[in-house]
Design a protein around this motif. Structure first.
Motif, PDB file in Angstrom:
ATOM      1  N   LEU A   1      -5.635   0.859   5.775  1.00  0.00           N
ATOM      2  CA  LEU A   1      -5.742   0.287   4.671  1.00  0.00           C
ATOM      3  C   LEU A   1      -5.825  -1.605   4.349  1.00  0.00           C
ATOM      4  O   LEU A   1      -5.945  -1.526   3.111  1.00  0.00           O
ATOM      5  CB  LEU A   1      -4.109   0.610   4.228  1.00  0.00           C
TER       6      LEU A   1
ATOM      7  N   ARG B   1       0.742  -1.350  -0.361  1.00  0.00           N
ATOM      8  CA  ARG B   1      -0.085  -0.124  -0.155  1.00  0.00           C
ATOM      9  C   ARG B   1       0.743   0.891  -0.240  1.00  0.00           C
ATOM     10  O   ARG B   1       1.790   0.976   0.272  1.00  0.00           O
ATOM     11  CB  ARG B   1      -0.678  -0.351   1.173  1.00  0.00           C
TER      12      ARG B   1
ATOM     13  N   ALA C   1      -5.448  -5.690  -3.362  1.00  0.00           N
ATOM     14  CA  ALA C   1      -5.344  -5.072  -4.653  1.00  0.00           C
ATOM     15  C   ALA C   1      -5.477  -6.085  -6.062  1.00  0.00           C
ATOM     16  O   ALA C   1      -4.812  -7.183  -5.639  1.00  0.00           O
ATOM     17  CB  ALA C   1      -3.717  -3.967  -5.251  1.00  0.00           C
TER      18      ALA C   1
ATOM     19  N   ARG D   1      -5.037  11.068  -4.709  1.00  0.00           N
ATOM     20  CA  ARG D   1      -5.905  10.195  -4.381  1.00  0.00           C
ATOM     21  C   ARG D   1      -6.048   9.414  -5.593  1.00  0.00           C
ATOM     22  O   ARG D   1      -6.020   8.204  -5.225  1.00  0.00           O
ATOM     23  CB  ARG D   1      -7.112  11.007  -4.108  1.00  0.00           C
TER      24      ARG D   1
ATOM     25  N   LEU E   1      -8.943  -1.972   2.755  1.00  0.00           N
ATOM     26  CA  LEU E   1      -9.341  -2.174   1.659  1.00  0.00           C
ATOM     27  C   LEU E   1      -9.031  -3.282   0.673  1.00  0.00           C
ATOM     28  O   LEU E   1      -8.629  -4.620   1.112  1.00  0.00           O
ATOM     29  CB  LEU E   1      -8.111  -1.301   1.076  1.00  0.00           C
TER      30      LEU E   1
ATOM     31  N   HIS F   1       4.414  -0.044   5.176  1.00  0.00           N
ATOM     32  CA  HIS F   1       3.834   0.794   3.466  1.00  0.00           C
ATOM     33  C   HIS F   1       4.712   2.123   3.024  1.00  0.00           C
ATOM     34  O   HIS F   1       5.453   2.175   3.403  1.00  0.00           O
ATOM     35  CB  HIS F   1       2.218   2.249   4.533  1.00  0.00           C
TER      36      HIS F   1
ATOM     37  N   ASP G   1      -2.855   5.170  -2.389  1.00  0.00           N
ATOM     38  CA  ASP G   1      -4.270   4.445  -1.491  1.00  0.00           C
ATOM     39  C   ASP G   1      -4.943   5.044  -0.106  1.00  0.00           C
ATOM     40  O   ASP G   1      -5.628   5.794   0.202  1.00  0.00           O
ATOM     41  CB  ASP G   1      -3.292   3.379  -0.896  1.00  0.00           C
TER      42      ASP G   1
ATOM     43  N   GLY H   1     -10.321   8.040   2.793  1.00  0.00           N
ATOM     44  CA  GLY H   1      -8.687   7.775   2.292  1.00  0.00           C
ATOM     45  C   GLY H   1      -8.090   8.679   2.235  1.00  0.00           C
ATOM     46  O   GLY H   1      -6.906   9.580   2.375  1.00  0.00           O
TER      47      GLY H   1
END
Lengths: 283, 525
Positions: free
Chosen positions: B511, B195, B517, B277, B514, B218, B281, B479
């Motif tokens: 995160l 992330r 991915a 954005r 989420l 991250h 993430d 976010g």
């Protein structure tokens, strides 16, 4: 690092730098500026973006040698680089959407008015440029401005174009009528005189103010100018303002703040437009 | 974990740190519970009575007369001996109020106990796990109103006023030790989370969040408007209070953790929040409250009137005080600084160092209401700064050449408390007088920087232009998180750091929530 891709001497103390800055080249709009810093220990210097080539990823800056810091910039050569280029800063020019406009440029201010004339022309506005310098060798950006409209050149000594100040030519254009906007960039006395020329005609007039600044993002407050009786920051609220509301006397006075420091600099003074020279007159 | 080997000791005094290879690395992570358990058994042999008998150790400092003419750091730091002695004053309370008093919740008794036992590597690891910038906070935190303000040792006993443990000085000692002995701390690179987070602004809030997020794996990119990272730590706080070299080392530590710093990047001009954005993430906005507030008095645009921001930036960030500097700064023989906070103290002490014979604080309330850290006020006094209390400027006076000459002021008296709880200053009729000054610095506060918010109309702001965010920094946009001065208004380094730390935890949680991915394919890439 921001490599120098080209340099051209435009006038005795005025140099055009083409600098690689791809992102700024892509997003900058007329009227905006950058702050450059040559390297460690160097000053942060605001310079209006005179032109940009998004495909080549370059922006064009026009620098007049005033003190040590600008002398270092003027001396740059292809292969060297600026350590920092921050921007684009300031609000873009408020461009009229139809009609006729006059763009007035004095000294290095001619380079600043160039992107405005370009954008107006691209939007279908009929543009007449009135540009001035002390003598032939001080007139810059004439060919570039001819590419977007008619150009009237004025020199103090008559060595090129007509003899006299830009304000005289502007006055005639105002009297002839049909103008929807005037954009004037140059030394403070020139901008002030242009404001007085257009005021009786009620023609909206925009000037770009070159007040002293450090960060360019609103943090120092050094660039404060009085517009319509209230303080505005040239870096974030400007740099362009309604010429009829600007307190030019205050601006001119504040520009002398560091005169003593500049005089200590080794570089001899070189007036640009035959009117006045001021501290931050680097764009 | 607790055993102190001869090797440890050798490394500690710097005599042989190179000998420590990977196998000899100290076991630096203390047991969070272990330290508490040992409290009763292994207090370094000292009883409470013995601890109570130790007086607070004072911080060695540069001589006031000498330092008023240089930019070297005022406080010289504890020696190891002083630090261990001071650490032994800690009573290791069962319910440590000091932790509650700390905006980033540093486990103070733990690092102090480890220090008292001489286990510096463990003390450093403990401190660093709680606080991303301990060298900074050990120097600039208002400890007297936080950890030290609630320290049991500060209480009055039988009519005798106590003296709190010098937590700030101990923090500084341990943090500085850690800087010099980085090889003795185990720097494990975290497992990448996959992330990415954009942090806007590299001041204390942004740096703290960046460190916390990077340590959770991250990928962090910091966007900084200036050419150098650090925010107020580099442009605002002077060298004599916080050496820039130290800030740089703290920043380097983040870079080693994989944090990328993009200077010259103004979000709201160079980039938009919408672009960030898209690319990241999550986004943490910590752009500060950087716009100077002026007094709105006649004469304020005269030459020789600076905002504190401009004055301090010219000196701290641009080095205008150095003889070879390209950036100029005005100096005055008589400098008046309007305001009573830390920034005002920084400005007036800078003026002394730049040669002001008379450097005066003009403040409309009295000494008791000064918002500055106590130590800064003491240091300023020692350096010969004059305080003009109960004085409010009415006009900036100038000469015929447009240069400032002085401040026309009125005397004030304190009336009823206002909404801030401080007694409201009221003008004494007919009390006008002039404070002579050839340089005036206005240090009465700052307000929200509008560049990012103006360019991000979908991000809610309040009527003063500050971002609206909850306690953990969540804004109304998914976010997008925010903290520090751009949310709370002008405050302190440590409060911004507390925001950064809490927001980082909230960002981490976001995160993790989420959806996984999508795998990057050749086409998508």
């Amino acid at each position: 690092m921001f490599p120098i891709r080209g340099t051209t001497r435009l006038a005795p103390t005025v140099t055009r730098l083409v600098v690689e800055a791809p992102r700024i080249a892509r997003i900058r709009k007329p009227g905006q500026f950058v702050i450059v810093r040559l390297g460690e220990g160097a000053e942060r210097i605001p310079l209006t973006i005179a032109d940009a080539d998004p495909d080549a990823g370059t922006i064009t800056l026009v620098v007049q040698r005033v003190g040590n810091s600008t002398a270092d910039l003027v001396a740059l050569e292809v292969g060297q680089a600026l350590q920092d280029v921050a921007g684009p800063l300031g609000k873009p020019t408020d461009l009229i959407e139809r009609g006729r406009a006059v763009c007035v440029g004095g000294g290095v201010g001619t380079a600043v008015v160039h992107p405005i004339a370009q954008a107006l022309s691209a939007a279908g506005i009929e543009v007449t440029s009135v540009i001035g310098g002390r003598s032939r060798e001080w007139v810059i950006y004439e060919d570039e401005l001819r590419a977007v409209g008619e150009v009237v050149v004025c020199t103090d000594d008559g060595s090129h174009g007509r003899k006299g100040f830009v304000t005289e030519a502007l006055s005639e254009l105002c009297a002839a009528g049909g103008l929807d906007a005037v954009y004037a960039v140059g030394p403070v006395p020139m901008m002030r005189a242009c404001a007085e020329v257009t005021r009786p005609y009620g023609i909206p007039t925009t000037v770009s103010l070159n007040s002293i600044m450090v960060d360019g993002t609103g943090m120092c407050g050094g660039c404060r100018v009085s517009v319509d009786g209230t303080n505005q920051y040239a870096c974030v609220d400007g740099p362009e303002f309604d010429a009829h509301q600007v307190d030019f006397a205050l601006l001119a006075d504040r520009l002398t703040t560091y005169r003593e420091f500049e005089q200590r600099s080794a570089v001899p003074a070189a007036p640009a437009a035959g009117t006045a020279r001021c501290a931050a007159e680097v764009r | 974990m607790d055993a102190m080997t001869q090797d440890d000791r050798a490394g500690e005094d710097g005599s042989a740190p190179e000998r420590r290879g990977t196998d000899g690395a100290p076991t630096a992570r203390p047991h969070a519970h272990g330290a508490g358990r040992e409290r009763r058994t292994a207090r370094g042999g000292l009883s409470t009575k013995e601890r109570m008998a130790i007086d607070r150790q004072s911080m060695p400092a540069q001589d006031a007369h000498d330092r008023a003419a240089n930019f070297g750091e005022v406080n010289l730091g504890f020696t190891e001996q002083l630090a261990m002695l001071e650490a032994q004053r800690c009573l290791l309370c069962k319910k440590p109020t000091c932790i509650e008093g700390c905006p980033v919740r540093v486990n103070i008794p733990q690092f102090i106990e480890l220090l008292a036992r001489g286990d510096l590597a463990a003390a450093a690891s403990s401190l660093l796990s709680d606080n991303a910038l301990p060298c900074v906070t050990g120097r600039v935190c208002p400890q007297e109103s936080q950890c030290e303000g609630v320290c049991l040792r500060g209480r009055t006993l039988r009519g005798v006023p106590g003296e709190p443990v010098a937590i700030g000085h101990l923090e500084r000692f341990v943090a500085d030790w850690a800087l010099e002995h980085a090889d003795q701390l185990n720097g494990v690179m975290p497992e990448p989370s996959g992330r990415s987070v954009a942090v806007v602004g590299s001041g204390p809030g942004g740096l703290t969040a960046a460190g916390e997020l990077a340590r959770r794996g991250h990928q962090v990119t910091i966007f900084e408007a200036f050419h150098a990272a650090g925010g107020v730590l580099v442009y605002g706080i002077p060298e004599f209070r916080l050496p820039k070299e130290i800030v740089q080392v703290e920043i380097d530590r983040l870079v080693q953790l994989g944090v990328e710093i993009r200077p010259n990047s103004i979000v709201g001009r160079t980039y938009t929040l919408a672009e960030l954005r898209e690319e990241f993430d999550a986004v943490f906005v910590a752009v500060g409250a950087g716009l100077p507030v002026f007094m709105n008095l006649p004469g304020e645009n005269l030459k020789g009137v600076y905002s504190a921001n401009e004055y301090l930036t010219r000196v701290n960030l641009m080095g205008a005080h150095r003889p070879d500097a390209r950036t100029p700064v005005l100096t005055g023989k008589r400098v008046a600084v309007v305001g009573g906070g830390n920034v005002a103290m920084d400005a007036v002490r800078t003026a002394r160092r730049l040669g002001a014979e008379d450097a005066v604080i003009v403040y409309r309330r009295s000494r008791d209401e000064l918002p500055a850290r106590l130590e800064e006020v003491h240091h300023a006094e020692e350096e010969g700064v004059r305080f003009q209390f109960l004085t409010a400027p009415l006009e900036v006076l100038g000469d015929e050449t447009g240069w400032v000459q002085g401040l026309r002021c009125a005397r004030m008296e304190l009336g009823e408390p206002d909404e801030s709880g401080r007694r409201r200053p009221v003008t004494v009729p007919g009390s006008e007088f002039v404070v002579d000054a050839d340089l005036v610095v206005v240090a009465i506060g700052t307000r929200a920087n509008p560049l990012l918010t103006q360019a991000s109309p979908d991000l809610p702001v309040n009527r003063w232009g500050y971002l609206v965010a909850d306690e953990d920094g969540r804004s109304a946009l998914p976010g997008v998180f925010a903290g520090g001065d751009i949310v709370r208004g002008a405050a302190t380094v440590i409060l911004a750091m507390g925001d950064g730390k809490r927001a980082a935890a909230a960002i981490d949680e976001y995160l993790r929530g989420l959806p996984a991915a999508a795998p990057v394919t050749a086409d998508a890439g």
